[in-house]
Design an enzyme around this catalytic site. Structure first.
Site, short mmCIF file in Angstrom:
data_model
loop_
_atom_site.label_atom_id
_atom_site.label_comp_id
_atom_site.label_asym_id
_atom_site.label_seq_id
_atom_site.Cartn_x
_atom_site.Cartn_y
_atom_site.Cartn_z
N LYS A 92 0.77 -1.24 0.00
CA LYS A 92 0.00 0.00 0.00
C LYS A 92 0.81 1.30 0.00
CE LYS A 92 -0.28 0.38 4.97
NZ LYS A 92 -1.05 0.84 6.11
N SER A 132 -9.96 1.90 -2.71
CA SER A 132 -9.44 3.16 -2.19
C SER A 132 -10.05 4.33 -2.95
CB SER A 132 -7.92 3.16 -2.39
OG SER A 132 -7.41 4.46 -2.24
N TYR A 157 0.19 1.90 -7.42
CA TYR A 157 -0.67 1.44 -6.33
C TYR A 157 -2.14 1.73 -6.67
CZ TYR A 157 -3.39 1.50 -2.08
OH TYR A 157 -4.39 1.29 -1.16
N LYS A 161 -5.49 -0.86 -7.75
CA LYS A 161 -6.83 -0.92 -7.13
C LYS A 161 -7.91 -0.76 -8.21
CE LYS A 161 -5.70 -1.48 -2.85
NZ LYS A 161 -5.97 -2.75 -2.18
N LEU A 208 0.39 10.48 7.43
CA LEU A 208 0.46 11.62 8.35
C LEU A 208 0.30 11.23 9.82
CD1 LEU A 208 0.61 14.70 8.64
CD2 LEU A 208 -1.89 14.75 8.44
N ILE A 225 5.64 19.05 6.86
CA ILE A 225 4.34 19.26 6.22
C ILE A 225 4.59 19.50 4.73
CG2 ILE A 225 2.36 20.84 6.03
CD1 ILE A 225 2.38 21.17 9.00
N PHE A 226 3.97 18.66 3.91
CA PHE A 226 4.28 18.69 2.48
C PHE A 226 3.45 19.77 1.77
CE2 PHE A 226 4.97 13.89 3.13
CZ PHE A 226 6.28 14.09 3.55
#
Ligand code: NAD
Ligand code: UDP
Length: 346
Positions: A92, A132, A157, A161, A208, A225-226
């Site tokens: 994942k 997802s 990924y 899905k 996060l 923090i992106f």
């Protein structure tokens, strides 16, 4: 009291030792089902299952094996009378999937194909699949609704899905014995309220909440923090975070709803978007710990904001998230504070 009819029903939970799978195994046992877990332990610890048994006071069957191993599945289905399968097993990590696409398509797509082939051979046609929100793709308008077409997710990924969803839809169209729920999770966080079970990522957390929790407990120095220049309320990305026990209960509801021929997609989210900064502030308030952070560059592939329209899951499954953001953060912190190194004893 558990329904005696259900007690005879065995559910195979692939990936059941993992984060969402272990919480769902607990919810299944509590609802009266018998549980067989198949997990390779590539990203999990058997200790999670021991804690499930401790909390519920009942045992489950654990089989260490790979979902791509057809012989293992055939043996499992001939030994256990499986009523339905909940399929969590997979890889994942989005960034890892970009670096190692073959591993991701092999585990997530081949693993699902092998599972369906073995189920078909054993005449088991009820399946709940872990999908997802990423299947809506990068260009979908918010909130995401199941009626919208799938998009083309940017990462291997996400594509894996979307591919499996398509395979399952084709399977249902070809053979009316199949009944499949495609559960599209938004951002699962939180932990069982006992503090005995939770998320235990290996290495540096990609997500996060585990990262914030590890900063709070002193395992990491500062959160990055992106990006703070997104077109959102405070400039940081917004996501629809959903408590893992709400998700677990959603799986039980989806399982109970299986039976009608066909495939049905459901969003499992709260319908609320929370920014990264709001999450940091809530964590600080709830835990009483300071979370030092730096704002760094945007992470490649991140979308500014997305959240669910969860109406369909409510209308058709009777499912709605029951736990709020404070509950999610409090339960995460209870777990992390009591288990600074997760399931390992160090
Ligand atoms: P996880 O890594 O904790 O759980 C996955 C489990 O599958 C692990 O226990 C791992 O050991 C097992 N596994 C992996 N490959 C296997 C294989 N080939 N054979 C048998 N077992 C194997 O992840 P999770 O967060 O619990 O996610 C469960 C499912 O939900 C995954 O399919 C994931 O893609 C999906 N999902 C997760 C999120 C999220 O943010 N956590 C969001 C959307 C969808
Ligand atoms: N994020 C962050 N720092 C981190 C991890 C995540 O700022 O160390 C941000 C990320 O940019 C995203 C949000 O937190 O906007 C949720 O990220 P996560 O990886 O948990 O979930 P995603 O929505 O990407 O699947």
């Amino acid at each position: 009291m558990p329904d005696t009819d259900l007690q005879q029903r065995k559910i195979l939970v692939t990936g059941g030792a993992g984060y969402i799978g272990s919480h769902t195994s607990l919810a299944l046992l509590e609802a009266g089902y018998e549980v067989v877990v198949l997990d390779s332990l590539v990203n999990a610890s058997q200790e999670a299952l021991r804690r499930v048994e401790l909390l519920v006071g009942r045992s489950l069957t654990f089989i260490e094996g790979d979902v791509r191993d057809r012989n293992c599945l055939d043996r499992l289905f001939s030994k256990h009378d499986i009523h339905a399968v909940i399929h969590f097993a997979g890889l994942k990590a989005v960034a890892e999937s970009v670096a190692e696409p073959l591993a991701y398509y092999d585990t997530n797509v081949n693993g699902s194909l092998t599972l369906c082939q073995a189920m078909q051979a054993a005449a088991i046609f009820r399946l709940v699949f872990s999908s997802s929100a990423t299947v809506y793709g990068p260009d979908a308008p918010v909130p995401y609704r199941e009626q919208m077409p799938r998009g083309w997710p940017a990462s291997p990924y996400g594509a894996s899905k979307a591919m499996v969803e398509r395979v399952l839809e084709d399977l249902c169209a070809a053979d009316s014995r199949w009944s499949v729920a495609l559960l599209r999770y938004f951002n699962p966080i939180g932990a069982h309220e006992s503090g005995l079970m939770g998320e235990d990522p290996r290495g540096i957390p990609n997500n996060l909440l585990p990262f914030i929790a590890q900063v709070a407990v002193g395992r990491r120095g500062r959160l990055g923090i992106f990006g703070s220049d997104y077109p959102t309320r405070d400039g940081t990305c917004e996501r629809d975070y959903v408590h893992v026990m709400d998700l677990a209960e959603g799986h039980v509801k989806a399982l109970e709803h299986l039976g009608s021929s066909g495939s049905y997609a459901y969003n499992l989210g709260t319908g609320q978007a929370v920014s990264v900064l709001a999450m940091v502030n809530t964590f600080q308030e709830v835990s009483g710990k300071e979370i030092p952070y730096d704002v760094s560059q945007r992470r490649q592939g991140d979308l500014a904001a997305f959240w669910a329209d969860p109406t369909l899951a409510f209308d058709e499954l009777g499912w709605q998230a029951q736990r709020n953001l404070d509950d999610m953060v409090r339960d995460t912190w209870r777990w992390q504070a009591a288990n600074p190194h997760g399931y390992s004893a160090e």
